[in-house]
Design a protein around this motif. Structure first.
Motif, PDB file in Angstrom:
ATOM      1  N   ALA A 157     -10.349  52.833  53.617  1.00  0.00           N
ATOM      2  CA  ALA A 157     -10.127  52.969  52.289  1.00  0.00           C
ATOM      3  C   ALA A 157      -9.519  53.802  52.083  1.00  0.00           C
ATOM      4  CB  ALA A 157     -11.615  53.463  51.710  1.00  0.00           C
ATOM      5  N   ALA A 158      -9.369  54.963  52.451  1.00  0.00           N
ATOM      6  CA  ALA A 158      -7.913  55.835  51.923  1.00  0.00           C
ATOM      7  C   ALA A 158      -6.824  55.384  52.728  1.00  0.00           C
ATOM      8  CB  ALA A 158      -8.296  57.570  52.152  1.00  0.00           C
ATOM      9  N   ILE A 159      -6.287  54.727  53.298  1.00  0.00           N
ATOM     10  CA  ILE A 159      -5.100  54.275  53.663  1.00  0.00           C
ATOM     11  C   ILE A 159      -5.278  53.306  53.548  1.00  0.00           C
ATOM     12  CG2 ILE A 159      -4.311  53.780  56.315  1.00  0.00           C
ATOM     13  CD1 ILE A 159      -5.479  55.452  57.745  1.00  0.00           C
ATOM     14  N   ARG A 202      -1.290  50.646  49.806  1.00  0.00           N
ATOM     15  CA  ARG A 202      -1.034  50.301  47.929  1.00  0.00           C
ATOM     16  C   ARG A 202       0.257  50.760  47.346  1.00  0.00           C
ATOM     17  NH1 ARG A 202      -6.466  49.052  48.593  1.00  0.00           N
ATOM     18  NH2 ARG A 202      -7.543  50.581  47.190  1.00  0.00           N
ATOM     19  N   ALA A 203      -0.124  51.559  47.855  1.00  0.00           N
ATOM     20  CA  ALA A 203       0.530  52.897  46.373  1.00  0.00           C
ATOM     21  C   ALA A 203       1.726  52.706  47.176  1.00  0.00           C
ATOM     22  CB  ALA A 203       0.212  54.141  46.316  1.00  0.00           C
ATOM     23  N   GLN A 209      -4.200  54.333  63.695  1.00  0.00           N
ATOM     24  CA  GLN A 209      -4.685  52.968  63.020  1.00  0.00           C
ATOM     25  C   GLN A 209      -3.506  52.396  61.951  1.00  0.00           C
ATOM     26  OE1 GLN A 209      -7.071  56.917  60.713  1.00  0.00           O
ATOM     27  NE2 GLN A 209      -7.842  55.413  60.663  1.00  0.00           N
ATOM     28  N   LEU A 210      -2.784  53.382  61.387  1.00  0.00           N
ATOM     29  CA  LEU A 210      -1.465  52.188  60.772  1.00  0.00           C
ATOM     30  C   LEU A 210      -0.848  51.067  62.100  1.00  0.00           C
ATOM     31  CD1 LEU A 210      -0.041  55.962  59.510  1.00  0.00           C
ATOM     32  CD2 LEU A 210      -0.995  53.914  58.295  1.00  0.00           C
ATOM     33  N   GLN A 211      -0.177  51.361  63.105  1.00  0.00           N
ATOM     34  CA  GLN A 211      -0.125  50.727  63.709  1.00  0.00           C
ATOM     35  C   GLN A 211      -0.755  49.166  64.079  1.00  0.00           C
ATOM     36  OE1 GLN A 211       2.533  53.613  66.278  1.00  0.00           O
ATOM     37  NE2 GLN A 211       3.652  54.167  64.843  1.00  0.00           N
ATOM     38  N   GLY A 212      -1.684  49.417  64.591  1.00  0.00           N
ATOM     39  CA  GLY A 212      -2.615  48.591  65.682  1.00  0.00           C
ATOM     40  C   GLY A 212      -2.296  49.235  67.261  1.00  0.00           C
ATOM     41  N   PRO A 220      -3.778  47.421  71.442  1.00  0.00           N
ATOM     42  CA  PRO A 220      -4.091  46.319  72.675  1.00  0.00           C
ATOM     43  C   PRO A 220      -5.338  46.383  72.166  1.00  0.00           C
ATOM     44  CG  PRO A 220      -2.754  48.043  73.713  1.00  0.00           C
ATOM     45  CD  PRO A 220      -2.257  48.269  72.025  1.00  0.00           C
ATOM     46  N   GLY A 221      -6.293  45.565  71.983  1.00  0.00           N
ATOM     47  CA  GLY A 221      -7.738  45.994  71.781  1.00  0.00           C
ATOM     48  C   GLY A 221      -8.727  45.770  73.693  1.00  0.00           C
ATOM     49  N   PRO A 222      -9.587  45.434  73.448  1.00  0.00           N
ATOM     50  CA  PRO A 222     -10.053  45.175  75.110  1.00  0.00           C
ATOM     51  C   PRO A 222      -9.674  44.648  75.776  1.00  0.00           C
ATOM     52  CG  PRO A 222     -11.972  46.010  72.877  1.00  0.00           C
ATOM     53  CD  PRO A 222      -9.924  45.462  72.196  1.00  0.00           C
ATOM     54  N   ASP A 223     -10.071  43.325  75.210  1.00  0.00           N
ATOM     55  CA  ASP A 223      -9.715  42.329  75.644  1.00  0.00           C
ATOM     56  C   ASP A 223      -7.793  41.962  76.146  1.00  0.00           C
ATOM     57  OD1 ASP A 223      -8.916  41.016  73.291  1.00  0.00           O
ATOM     58  OD2 ASP A 223      -9.557  39.837  73.464  1.00  0.00           O
ATOM     59  N   GLY A 224      -7.060  43.864  75.778  1.00  0.00           N
ATOM     60  CA  GLY A 224      -5.984  43.030  75.707  1.00  0.00           C
ATOM     61  C   GLY A 224      -4.973  42.792  74.865  1.00  0.00           C
ATOM     62  N   SER A 225      -5.752  41.967  73.719  1.00  0.00           N
ATOM     63  CA  SER A 225      -5.048  41.223  72.987  1.00  0.00           C
ATOM     64  C   SER A 225      -4.429  42.453  71.268  1.00  0.00           C
ATOM     65  CB  SER A 225      -5.797  40.136  72.243  1.00  0.00           C
ATOM     66  OG  SER A 225      -6.779  40.771  71.772  1.00  0.00           O
ATOM     67  N   TRP A 226      -3.728  41.762  70.892  1.00  0.00           N
ATOM     68  CA  TRP A 226      -2.805  43.011  69.770  1.00  0.00           C
ATOM     69  C   TRP A 226      -3.606  42.899  68.679  1.00  0.00           C
ATOM     70  CZ3 TRP A 226       0.447  46.267  69.927  1.00  0.00           C
ATOM     71  CH2 TRP A 226       0.341  47.301  68.809  1.00  0.00           C
ATOM     72  N   ILE A 227      -3.932  44.005  68.202  1.00  0.00           N
ATOM     73  CA  ILE A 227      -5.220  44.028  66.904  1.00  0.00           C
ATOM     74  C   ILE A 227      -3.867  44.939  65.442  1.00  0.00           C
ATOM     75  CG2 ILE A 227      -6.871  45.162  65.823  1.00  0.00           C
ATOM     76  CD1 ILE A 227      -8.274  45.182  68.378  1.00  0.00           C
ATOM     77  N   ASP A 228      -4.139  43.924  64.881  1.00  0.00           N
ATOM     78  CA  ASP A 228      -3.224  44.903  63.905  1.00  0.00           C
ATOM     79  C   ASP A 228      -3.744  45.469  63.236  1.00  0.00           C
ATOM     80  OD1 ASP A 228      -0.964  42.885  64.023  1.00  0.00           O
ATOM     81  OD2 ASP A 228      -1.862  41.427  62.310  1.00  0.00           O
ATOM     82  N   GLY A 229      -2.727  46.748  62.265  1.00  0.00           N
ATOM     83  CA  GLY A 229      -3.565  47.739  61.953  1.00  0.00           C
ATOM     84  C   GLY A 229      -3.352  47.582  60.223  1.00  0.00           C
ATOM     85  N   ALA A 230      -3.164  48.737  59.540  1.00  0.00           N
ATOM     86  CA  ALA A 230      -3.384  49.359  58.129  1.00  0.00           C
ATOM     87  C   ALA A 230      -2.296  48.568  57.237  1.00  0.00           C
ATOM     88  CB  ALA A 230      -4.375  50.352  57.785  1.00  0.00           C
ATOM     89  N   ALA A 231      -0.957  48.890  58.743  1.00  0.00           N
ATOM     90  CA  ALA A 231       0.658  48.713  57.674  1.00  0.00           C
ATOM     91  C   ALA A 231       0.551  47.015  57.658  1.00  0.00           C
ATOM     92  CB  ALA A 231       1.840  49.860  58.338  1.00  0.00           C
ATOM     93  N   GLN A 232      -0.125  46.506  58.808  1.00  0.00           N
ATOM     94  CA  GLN A 232       0.308  45.141  58.820  1.00  0.00           C
ATOM     95  C   GLN A 232      -0.981  44.301  58.190  1.00  0.00           C
ATOM     96  OE1 GLN A 232      -0.524  46.979  61.918  1.00  0.00           O
ATOM     97  NE2 GLN A 232       1.459  46.243  63.400  1.00  0.00           N
TER      98      GLN A 232
END
Length: 57
Positions: free
Chosen positions: A5-7, A12-13, A32-35, A37-49
């Motif tokens: 929530a803080a990120i 947003r600001a 957290q910001l950049q995202g 690879p997830g456990p299955d190798g697929s990309w998980i977007d981060g907070a910046a995305q």
């Protein structure tokens, strides 16, 4: 590590300020910001995305 929530509030600001952002962070926060690879190798977007500050993937 920052709470999600803080990120989101910080990003947003930045987006509302419509300025370039250089976010210096320790490795766990950078992930957290950049995202990454997830456990299955697929990309998980981060907070910046999620905030629309970086392209997905």
């Amino acid at each position: 590590m920052k709470a999600a929530a803080a990120i989101r509030a910080i990003l947003r600001a930045y987006r509302q300020a419509q300025r370039g952002v250089l976010y210096l962070a320790v490795e766990p926060v950078a992930r957290q910001l950049q995202g990454g690879p997830g456990p299955d190798g697929s990309w998980i977007d981060g907070a910046a995305q999620d905030a629309g500050l970086r392209p997905p993937g």
